[in-house]
Write a protein that holds these residues in place. Structure first.
Motif, PDB file in Angstrom:
ATOM      1  N   ASN A 111       1.176  -1.263   0.094  1.00 24.30           N
ATOM      2  CA  ASN A 111       0.183  -0.210  -0.150  1.00 24.30           C
ATOM      3  C   ASN A 111       0.959   1.533   0.007  1.00 24.30           C
ATOM      4  OD1 ASN A 111      -2.559  -1.012  -0.307  1.00 24.30           O
ATOM      5  ND2 ASN A 111      -2.413  -0.920   2.443  1.00 24.30           N
ATOM      6  N   CYS A 112       1.389   1.017   1.042  1.00 26.25           N
ATOM      7  CA  CYS A 112       3.004   1.962   1.124  1.00 26.25           C
ATOM      8  C   CYS A 112       3.959   2.326  -0.327  1.00 26.25           C
ATOM      9  CB  CYS A 112       4.108   2.155   2.027  1.00 26.25           C
ATOM     10  SG  CYS A 112       3.410   2.260   3.169  1.00 26.25           S
ATOM     11  N   LEU A 115       0.996   4.149  -2.559  1.00 28.18           N
ATOM     12  CA  LEU A 115       0.533   5.802  -2.376  1.00 28.18           C
ATOM     13  C   LEU A 115       1.668   6.420  -2.812  1.00 28.18           C
ATOM     14  CD1 LEU A 115      -1.535   7.327  -1.211  1.00 28.18           C
ATOM     15  CD2 LEU A 115      -0.594   6.581   1.215  1.00 28.18           C
ATOM     16  N   THR A 118       2.125   7.160  -6.815  1.00 22.39           N
ATOM     17  CA  THR A 118       0.668   7.886  -7.129  1.00 22.39           C
ATOM     18  C   THR A 118       1.298   9.469  -6.848  1.00 22.39           C
ATOM     19  OG1 THR A 118      -0.658   6.255  -6.712  1.00 22.39           O
ATOM     20  CG2 THR A 118      -1.762   8.780  -6.415  1.00 22.39           C
ATOM     21  N   HIS A 119       1.722  10.252  -5.528  1.00 22.36           N
ATOM     22  CA  HIS A 119       1.699  11.149  -4.851  1.00 22.36           C
ATOM     23  C   HIS A 119       3.314  12.605  -5.701  1.00 22.36           C
ATOM     24  CE1 HIS A 119      -2.064  12.057  -2.838  1.00 22.36           C
ATOM     25  NE2 HIS A 119      -1.266  10.908  -2.491  1.00 22.36           N
ATOM     26  N   VAL A 147      -5.173   2.518  -4.445  1.00 22.01           N
ATOM     27  CA  VAL A 147      -4.758   3.879  -4.170  1.00 22.01           C
ATOM     28  C   VAL A 147      -6.121   4.407  -5.152  1.00 22.01           C
ATOM     29  CG1 VAL A 147      -4.009   6.172  -4.094  1.00 22.01           C
ATOM     30  CG2 VAL A 147      -2.707   4.175  -3.793  1.00 22.01           C
ATOM     31  N   GLN A 151      -5.978   8.070  -1.793  1.00 20.01           N
ATOM     32  CA  GLN A 151      -6.120   7.339  -0.708  1.00 20.01           C
ATOM     33  C   GLN A 151      -5.903   5.793  -1.062  1.00 20.01           C
ATOM     34  OE1 GLN A 151      -6.257   8.851   2.381  1.00 20.01           O
ATOM     35  NE2 GLN A 151      -6.641  11.133   1.068  1.00 20.01           N
ATOM     36  N   ILE A 152      -5.492   5.125   0.014  1.00 21.74           N
ATOM     37  CA  ILE A 152      -5.564   3.384   0.077  1.00 21.74           C
ATOM     38  C   ILE A 152      -6.652   2.856   0.235  1.00 21.74           C
ATOM     39  CG2 ILE A 152      -4.406   2.181   1.929  1.00 21.74           C
ATOM     40  CD1 ILE A 152      -2.508   3.136   0.677  1.00 21.74           C
ATOM     41  N   GLY A 292       5.813   6.598   1.579  1.00 18.23           N
ATOM     42  CA  GLY A 292       4.150   6.265   0.747  1.00 18.23           C
ATOM     43  C   GLY A 292       3.908   6.264   2.733  1.00 18.23           C
ATOM     44  N   TYR A 295       2.873   9.675   3.761  1.00 18.17           N
ATOM     45  CA  TYR A 295       1.896  10.065   2.940  1.00 18.17           C
ATOM     46  C   TYR A 295       0.148   9.625   3.683  1.00 18.17           C
ATOM     47  CZ  TYR A 295       3.649  13.419  -0.533  1.00 18.17           C
ATOM     48  OH  TYR A 295       3.885  14.467  -1.042  1.00 18.17           O
TER      49      TYR A 295
END
Length: 296
Positions: A111-112, A115, A118-119, A147, A151-152, A292, A295
């Motif tokens: 997940n990290c 994220l 993505t960002h 994401v 957001q996760i 991540g 974030y």
């Protein structure tokens, strides 16, 4: 806004302080995990790292995001599915918050990864308007993170994005999770190496197997297996979630042909006449985990 992130890994714990508006790394430090000394020692190492960051930066965190090698069960608050087994069954979030009196948000490393890309990573570069991003980890295991709108998506069981333990093919054999034929048992690096070993009688690393395809028919068969089942596995993500972007991380993701022949294999199995999903290599390397986490 100032963001604090901690990436709890098997051998190292990394911390970062980011300026979210400029994405500038203000401070970054690492300490050894030393998980062989037990869970309480790992808690101490996390606390020590945060003290180092506070001392060097002169800043005090209001909250901290942390990436972990497993997931937190939303019902029990206990960690599960960690390859760092000393963490399984432990209330890591509660223990850190009780000890440090700082709110923590935890998510698994996949997940990290999603994220961060993505960002701060490849999604910002090549698909900045993407609303749905799926981050794939293909290495010693297979995992993923989802994401949506930045957001996760953790899900009701804390396993959102865990495509590695969907059934893919019986030939993968038993998985440590208790099922048979999981995606991980088919296309993770060690399982591809096992496929080669069982047929050739020789042990080779995946990189060498891929390099020997022109002269070694079993190496070619291993490659063909990867491309075929990669296409089937990735297509299930697209058919169910239909992301704008899939970012492929992990050591297996470094195989260039996944983005050419592998993409053609994906297209064969997608429930559509074409495949518009961008499938991209990551940008951030091993920095993704800690970025991540910040974030979160």
């Amino acid at each position: 806004m100032i963001l604090w992130g901690i990436d709890l890994g098997g051998t190292k714990i990394e911390g970062v302080i980011l300026a979210s508006d400029t994405k500038e790394v203000l401070f970054r430090e690492r300490v050894a995990t030393e998980g062989d000394q037990g869970y309480d020692h790992v808690l101490n190492q996390v606390a020590n790292l945060i003290e180092i960051l506070k001392s060097k930066s002169g800043l005090i965190p209001e909250k901290i995001g942390m990436g972990t090698p497993g997931s937190t069960d939303p019902e029990t608050g206990l960690l599960k599915n960690c390859n760092a087994v000393h963490l399984n069954g432990k209330p890591l979030k509660k223990d850190l918050e009780d000890r440090l009196q700082i709110p923590f948000t935890l998510a698994n490393d996949a997940n990290c990864f999603a994220l961060a890309e993505t960002h701060m990573g490849i999604v910002q570069d090549l698909a900045p308007d993407a609303k749905v991003v799926f981050g794939v980890i293909m290495g010693s295991g297979v995992g993923g993170g989802l994401v949506v709108n930045g957001q996760i998506i953790n899900g009701a069981h804390g396993i959102g994005g865990e495509w590695g333990h969907n059934f893919l093919d019986e030939s993968g054999g038993p998985c440590y999770c208790g099922k048979t034929g999981c995606t991980e048992t088919v296309i993770a690096g060690p399982h591809l190496e096992r496929f080669y070993d069982e047929r050739s009688g020789h042990k080779k690393g995946l990189r060498q197997i891929m390099a020997d395809r022109a002269t070694d028919p079993i190496a070619q068969a291993t490659y063909d297996r990867l491309i075929h089942f990669y296409g089937k596995g990735i297509s299930t993500i697209i058919n169910m979630i239909d992301p704008d972007v899939i970012v492929i991380g992990g050591g297996v993701g470094n195989i260039d042909e996944l983005y050419t022949e592998g993409l053609e294999s994906v297209k064969k199995h997608v429930f559509n006449t074409s495949c518009q999903t961008k499938i991209l290599k990551p940008k951030l390397g091993d920095s993704a985990g800690v970025f991540g986490a910040a974030y979160l």
